[in-house]
Every structure is written in C-alpha cells, then in structure tokens.
Design an enzyme around this catalytic site. Structure first.
Site, PDB file in Angstrom:
ATOM      1  N   LYS A  73     109.275  50.026 -40.033  1.00  0.00           N
ATOM      2  CA  LYS A  73     110.440  49.920 -39.153  1.00  0.00           C
ATOM      3  C   LYS A  73     111.732  50.249 -39.912  1.00  0.00           C
ATOM      4  O   LYS A  73     112.616  50.935 -39.390  1.00  0.00           O
ATOM      5  CB  LYS A  73     110.498  48.520 -38.544  1.00  0.00           C
ATOM      6  N   GLN A 117     109.566  39.378 -37.363  1.00  0.00           N
ATOM      7  CA  GLN A 117     108.192  39.859 -37.464  1.00  0.00           C
ATOM      8  C   GLN A 117     107.206  38.713 -37.262  1.00  0.00           C
ATOM      9  O   GLN A 117     107.266  37.694 -37.937  1.00  0.00           O
ATOM     10  CB  GLN A 117     107.962  40.516 -38.833  1.00  0.00           C
ATOM     11  N   ASP A 140     112.776  43.721 -29.292  1.00  0.00           N
ATOM     12  CA  ASP A 140     111.322  43.628 -29.180  1.00  0.00           C
ATOM     13  C   ASP A 140     110.901  43.365 -27.738  1.00  0.00           C
ATOM     14  O   ASP A 140     109.734  43.509 -27.380  1.00  0.00           O
ATOM     15  CB  ASP A 140     110.781  42.519 -30.082  1.00  0.00           C
TER      16      ASP A 140
END
Length: 312
Positions: A73, A117, A140
């Site tokens: 990412k 994460q 997200d």
C-alpha cells in the site's frame, strides 16, 4: 462510485463462453491502468497548487502477512504520487492509546484517508477501532456509516476488496446484467457488500445474487447454476471443477499461506479455488496471486483520491 455504463449485448459479442479459451482476469494489469490514471490526476492537482492525497496507515505488531500488505500500500502511494505515513505500534499497545492516535488523525486536516491494518491483537476490538475512524476518512470502507450508505445505494467509500472486484470486472468488460452470481462467504468485509454491489442497478451489476456460506446445503448445486462465482471463504482450493459450469467467470478472493518445504520461503500461496482444475472450464478466472489483491490496493488508492478532492 461505480459508473453506469452501457455494456454490449450478447448478440454484439456473438460468443459462447464455453467455446472460448479461458482468459485471465489480470489484476496486475487492471490495477496498473487505474494507478496510471491516478498518477496523471495527482500531477494535475500538483500543477494547480491543490492538496495532494495523504494516506495514513497504522500497523500494530509484526505479522508477516500484514507487513507485506502494508508495504504494498505504501509502495502504491509512492507510485501514484500520494503522501503516505506509516505508523507502527508494538503488539502490546493498549486499545486506548490506539484509539487516541486515530482520533488525532481524524482531527488532522492534512490526512485524507486512515486505514488500520487488520487483524489486530486479541486484546484490541476490531469493531471499536473501525467505528472510531471518521467515516469521511474511512478509505477501507468498513465504518457502519459507509456500509449503511452502500446498502442504500448512496455515494460512499466502498470496501476496498469488493470495490476492486467491481473495477476488475469493469476493466475487462465482463457482462453482468441478468447473470446469476453466487458469492461464497458472508463476511462484512467482502461477501455481504459484494452481494449488494453485484445486485445494484449499475455496471457492473444487475445480477441475481445468491449468498452461500458454511451452513448452505447442496452448495455444489448453487455453484453449478452460477454464471459468476465469487469465492471468499478463506479455505484453500475449496472450489473444485465439479462445482463450476463451463463458461463461468470465477473470481478468487482467498489467499492463504500453505507450508511448502520445496520453496525457499517455506510456503506457497493458494486461493479458495483449485485453479489448475477449475480454469479450463472458465471463460475468465483470477489468478492467485495477481488477481484480486492488486485490485484491492487500487480501490484503496481511488477512495483516498476521492477523499482528497472533496477537500480541494
């Protein structure tokens, strides 16, 4: 949000999928096209003196898979010209301290997107962490506000993996209208939002969707009816050739590390689909790796960009 596009009819294509050679839904190729477009857009923002997208990522602990995902990412941010900040915490960090850091990022006007994460250590609640992120920075797409807006068909941040799959189908012009899609898996991160997107009045979309799961009886029968199969249950090589009809489109969301003493790494990656036996029956299929994974990151980049331009 997904575009409403006119897709050619079956007559215009004049194809019978089961007579065609199998083709790869190449996530690397599609994601690169998206990143190339974003790179141009970001260069334009810079030329106009406008704000550049800034993604803040939080990594708790030193999980090997999480390290790999975060690194990918950060690399994608560099590639398209985003600013990225990686914040690391020891696995022993308290939930209160993690939530305090998220609050700080929520209040930072320079930060456009925040991702934490997953998975997190057992002493930290995933739900509390997700709910603490400002919905306007939830790139997200996991916050209940954004999930609710998705269910209502409103503009929102779509969860990155389902969004990435939709972008992949769009890139390769996969016909979806009127098709029967079977989603194997009912998670809030993939399965459920995937079913909403595929059934929505958009392109890709307008599918008739069946959600299957661990308690589904006669699962094979449902899968054999599917024009499109989305396998997202986290069980290596669960979907076998006897579950797939000829000409189906198969999207493999799973990726599991399986021990392999013949490899230097000590493991190999397997998806939820037994690729070697299923692929010959398909019109299109994603590889693992190189299918859904790169598209998840591309979708995250698109969400972050859109968060930024709403402030410009």
């Amino acid at each position: 949000m997904l575009k409403k596009l006119l897709f050619p009819t079956a007559k215009q294509h004049n194809t019978k999928p089961y007579l065609c050679r199998m083709k790869i839904l190449d996530g690397k190729k599609a994601s690169q096209a998206i990143k190339d477009e974003l790179k141009i857009d970001v260069a334009q923002l810079s030329a106009e003196g406008k704000k550049i997208p800034h993604l803040a990522a939080i990594l708790v602990g030193a999980n090997g898979a999480s390290e790999t995902y975060i690194a990918a990412k950060v690399k994608a941010c560099e590639e398209v010209g985003f600013i990225s900040t990686l914040i690391r915490f020891e696995e022993t960090i308290s939930e209160a301290k993690l939530l305090a850091k998220i609050k700080e990022l929520n209040n930072d006007p320079d930060v456009d997107g925040i991702l934490v994460q997953l998975p997190l250590p057992k002493h930290i609640s995933d739900e509390e962490v997700i709910n603490s992120i400002d919905p306007d920075k939830d790139v997200d797409g996991f916050h209940p506000v954004n999930i609710g807006r998705l269910m209502q068909g409103l503009p929102t941040y779509i969860p990155a993996t389902p969004y990435g799959i939709m972008l992949l189908l769009e890139h390769f012009k996969i016909e979806t209208s009127g098709k029967h899609a079977v989603v194997i898996g009912r998670s809030n991160i993939v399965g459920r939002p995937m079913s909403v997107l595929l059934s929505s009045n958009t392109y890709p979309g307008n599918c008739t969707v069946t959600i299957c799961h661990s308690k589904t009886k006669n699962l094979n029968d449902y899968c054999l009816q599917a024009d499109i199969i989305i396998a997202a249950l986290g069980k290596p090589e669960f979907v076998t050739a006897d579950m797939v009809k000829e000409g189906a489109v198969v999207v493999d969301v799973g990726i599991t590390r399986v021990e392999d003493s013949t490899r230097k790494s000590g493991f190999k990656l397997k998806g939820d689909v037994a690729f070697d036996e299923v692929a010959p029956k398909c019109s299109w299929i994603t590889p693992v790796p190189g299918g859904v994974g790169p598209m998840t990151i591309a979708a995250l980049m698109k969400n972050t960009y859109h968060s930024c331009i709403t402030k410009n």
